[in-house]
Design a protein around this motif. Structure first.
Motif, short mmCIF file in Angstrom:
data_model
loop_
_atom_site.label_atom_id
_atom_site.label_comp_id
_atom_site.label_asym_id
_atom_site.label_seq_id
_atom_site.Cartn_x
_atom_site.Cartn_y
_atom_site.Cartn_z
N SER A 109 -9.75 4.45 5.61
CA SER A 109 -10.56 3.57 6.61
C SER A 109 -10.40 2.20 6.62
O SER A 109 -10.84 1.73 7.65
N ALA A 110 -10.30 1.44 5.68
CA ALA A 110 -10.10 0.32 5.95
C ALA A 110 -8.33 0.08 6.51
O ALA A 110 -7.76 -0.94 7.13
N LEU A 111 -7.33 1.02 5.54
CA LEU A 111 -6.54 0.83 6.68
C LEU A 111 -6.29 1.19 7.95
O LEU A 111 -5.16 0.69 9.04
N SER A 112 -7.09 2.04 8.31
CA SER A 112 -7.19 2.13 10.13
C SER A 112 -7.25 1.27 10.69
O SER A 112 -6.54 1.33 12.22
N GLN A 113 -8.42 0.38 10.87
CA GLN A 113 -8.81 -0.75 11.20
C GLN A 113 -7.55 -2.17 11.11
O GLN A 113 -7.30 -2.73 12.39
N ASP A 114 -6.68 -1.99 10.66
CA ASP A 114 -5.28 -2.73 10.55
C ASP A 114 -4.61 -2.26 10.95
O ASP A 114 -3.95 -2.05 9.83
N ARG A 115 -3.66 -1.27 11.73
CA ARG A 115 -2.08 -0.91 11.62
C ARG A 115 -1.11 -1.82 11.32
O ARG A 115 -0.02 -1.47 11.22
N ARG A 116 -1.00 -3.13 12.70
CA ARG A 116 -0.54 -3.67 12.06
C ARG A 116 0.40 -4.74 10.78
O ARG A 116 0.92 -5.33 10.41
N ALA A 117 -1.05 -5.22 10.36
CA ALA A 117 -0.44 -6.02 8.96
C ALA A 117 0.78 -5.27 7.85
O ALA A 117 0.07 -4.50 7.38
N PRO A 118 1.43 -5.78 7.54
CA PRO A 118 2.55 -5.41 7.29
C PRO A 118 2.23 -5.31 5.60
O PRO A 118 2.88 -4.46 5.10
N VAL A 119 1.07 -5.80 5.07
CA VAL A 119 1.25 -6.20 3.86
C VAL A 119 -0.67 -5.94 2.55
O VAL A 119 -1.72 -6.15 4.28
N ALA A 120 -0.37 -4.77 2.73
CA ALA A 120 -2.15 -4.26 1.94
C ALA A 120 -2.12 -4.28 1.13
O ALA A 120 -1.44 -4.35 0.01
N VAL A 121 -3.27 -5.30 0.67
CA VAL A 121 -3.98 -5.23 -1.09
C VAL A 121 -4.96 -4.67 -0.98
O VAL A 121 -6.07 -4.60 -0.32
N LEU A 122 -5.17 -3.50 -2.33
CA LEU A 122 -5.94 -2.59 -1.89
C LEU A 122 -6.61 -2.68 -3.37
O LEU A 122 -6.29 -1.88 -4.42
N GLU A 123 -8.56 -2.79 -3.49
CA GLU A 123 -8.77 -1.37 -4.93
C GLU A 123 -9.15 -0.86 -4.93
O GLU A 123 -9.23 0.21 -3.99
N THR A 124 -8.50 -0.08 -5.58
CA THR A 124 -7.90 1.13 -6.19
C THR A 124 -9.17 1.66 -7.36
O THR A 124 -9.29 1.55 -8.14
N ASP A 125 -9.37 2.99 -7.40
CA ASP A 125 -10.50 3.49 -7.83
C ASP A 125 -8.97 4.08 -9.64
O ASP A 125 -8.00 4.46 -8.51
N GLU A 126 -10.30 3.84 -10.71
CA GLU A 126 -8.95 4.42 -11.47
C GLU A 126 -8.80 5.96 -11.03
O GLU A 126 -7.27 6.23 -11.61
N ARG A 127 -9.27 7.38 -11.06
CA ARG A 127 -8.88 8.14 -10.29
C ARG A 127 -7.66 7.89 -8.88
O ARG A 127 -7.09 9.22 -9.36
N VAL A 128 -7.84 7.40 -8.98
CA VAL A 128 -6.97 7.26 -7.23
C VAL A 128 -5.32 6.69 -7.64
O VAL A 128 -4.93 6.55 -6.99
N VAL A 129 -5.43 6.18 -8.96
CA VAL A 129 -4.29 5.19 -9.08
C VAL A 129 -2.68 5.67 -9.17
O VAL A 129 -1.60 5.83 -8.75
N SER A 130 -3.23 7.40 -9.91
CA SER A 130 -1.76 8.67 -9.42
C SER A 130 -1.31 8.65 -7.72
O SER A 130 -0.15 8.21 -8.02
N ASP A 131 -2.47 8.61 -7.35
CA ASP A 131 -2.28 9.12 -6.12
C ASP A 131 -1.49 7.36 -5.15
O ASP A 131 -0.80 7.50 -4.21
N MET A 132 -1.87 6.66 -5.84
CA MET A 132 -1.43 5.23 -4.63
C MET A 132 0.70 4.74 -5.08
O MET A 132 1.04 4.75 -4.61
N ILE A 133 0.11 5.57 -6.30
CA ILE A 133 1.88 4.90 -6.50
C ILE A 133 2.99 6.25 -6.20
O ILE A 133 3.54 5.80 -5.99
#
Length: 426
Positions: A109-133
């Protein structure tokens, strides 16, 4: 492919599908706001990821990613890190999930609101870490801590650590640089398969979730060295690593030995530790330390934490405490008399409130406590054993209203969100 090379952007067909899904999610968010149900960020992400199952990977593609995870402090640390990067690269360069929605649909949801920003700083739930990697290929990934949280859902925190180990092992040399809390044995064990780790020696009060070695099960021992406690396992080789960054009271020691003082607007010694982790991540990303510190000094109330609001005619300072570790840090910050404590036990809080017996409410003796929320009676029993004078006011608004001066309110997640809405902060 180098570890810092972002994944390729989606093809034309995938882009069209993503745009349609984003439009549908935006419409759902607008309707949610119109109905007074909240910001709509959550429903946007759910609709978006339902219609475009690959949305998260597509929205991460082409960006440089930094991620923050752990049980406590990840929202504040993410805000500090995002502010540090913005200070260096500019406001428009960074997209972040500032509201703390840290599951897959919240991040999408957050990423969809800004498609142009070249850097994403993301809080990630512990269960989502593997997907994020796997999907985001973050350049830097911050591991803060592990603690018992939402006991019905995260009752076995070692399983989360094991998932992190496996994800890092699978990523190999292509994986992220880990910025890790050297004082947390489970974090150290979970980081062991990373290609590279930058260690941070923090200063935290809660150690009750780190009694046993996660590698062999032996009882860990604390050793005193240089006026600091260091943990070590007598049964295997796991031990507290030497850290490049160290928290010394209100200062942070950098790898070159220089001491810096973060001028934070967020209170508490635990936030010095959060700032140390954010600083290490920012420097690893290429932001000069002085610029990073200047950016972090602008953060005041991340996602409403530590905010002050007018609620029912009273001035209330809002503190979030989700688990025993969080309460251990929040309670010393509560300076008002009375102090309001709000407890709930729906899914976002964790349905099991037995953790109340692990919190040192005895430190509130001599002050009056107003117990509120759906589990106020459970809290009242605990306060009774702690010999803390208290009253029970089940209604949240009534419990906060009518106090002179500024009253401190410490709440679990669900009442905290209600307080933000009541105070016009969301």
């Amino acid at each position: 492919m180098p570890a810092d090379t972002p994944p390729a952007r989606p093809g034309r067909a995938g882009e069209a599908r993503l745009r349609l899904a984003t439009a549908a999610g935006d419409l759902a968010a607008w309707l949610s706001r119109l109905a007074g149900k909240g910001s709509g960020a959550s429903i946007r992400g759910q609709i978006l990821t339902r219609l475009a199952p690959d949305a998260l990977a597509q929205l991460l593609a082409g960006r440089r990613v930094l991620a923050v995870s752990g049980t406590n402090g990840k929202t504040t640390t993410t805000h500090l890190l995002a502010a540090a990067v913005r200070q260096d690269l500019g406001e428009a360069a960074v997209v972040t999930n500032a509201d703390g929605a840290n599951l897959r649909y919240g991040i999408a949801s957050a990423l969809s609101q800004d498609r142009r920003a070249p850097v994403a700083v993301l809080e990630t739930d512990e269960r989502v870490v593997s997907d994020m990697i796997a999907l985001g290929r973050p350049e830097v990934l911050v591991f803060l801590n592990f603690s018992r949280d939402q006991l019905d859902r995260h009752h076995e925190i070692k399983a989360l650590g094991r998932a992190w180990r496996l994800a890092l092992e699978k990523a190999g040399e292509q994986g992220p640089v880990i910025v890790a809390n050297a004082c947390d044995p489970l974090v150290v064990w979970s980081s062991a398969t990373a290609a590279r780790v930058v260690w941070v020696e923090t200063d935290t009060a809660w150690k009750a979730d780190a009694a046993l070695c996660p590698a062999c099960g032996s009882v860990l021992v604390q050793q005193r060295a240089d006026s600091r406690d260091r943990w070590d396992c007598p049964g295997c080789e796991l031990t507290q690593p030497e850290a490049g960054y160290r928290v010394n009271g209100s200062e942070i020691q950098l790898p070159d030995g220089r001491l810096v003082t973060p001028e934070l607007k967020v209170p508490g010694r635990f936030n010095i530790s959060n700032a140390a982790c954010a600083l290490a991540a920012a420097v690893q990303f290429g932001v000069p330390a002085d610029i990073a510190l200047a950016g972090m000094a602008t953060v005041s109330a991340p996602a409403g934490r530590f905010a002050t609001a007018d609620i029912g005619g009273a001035r209330a300072r809002l503190l979030l405490a989700k688990n025993p570790a969080g309460w251990a840090e929040a309670l010393p910050l509560a300076a008002s008399d009375p102090v309001v404590l709000a407890i709930d036990s729906v899914a976002a809080d964790g349905k099991d409130v037995s953790w109340l017996w692990d919190v040192d409410y005895e430190q509130l003796q001599g002050r009056h406590v107003v117990a509120t929320g759906p589990r106020a009676l459970d809290l009242a029993v605990r306060l009774g054993y702690a010999e803390v004078e208290h009253t029970i006011v089940p209604d949240l608004a009534a419990a906060v209203a009518g106090h002179p001066g500024t009253v401190d309110v410490i709440a679990t997640y669900t009442p905290f969100q209600k307080l933000l809405k009541m105070g016009g902060l969301r």
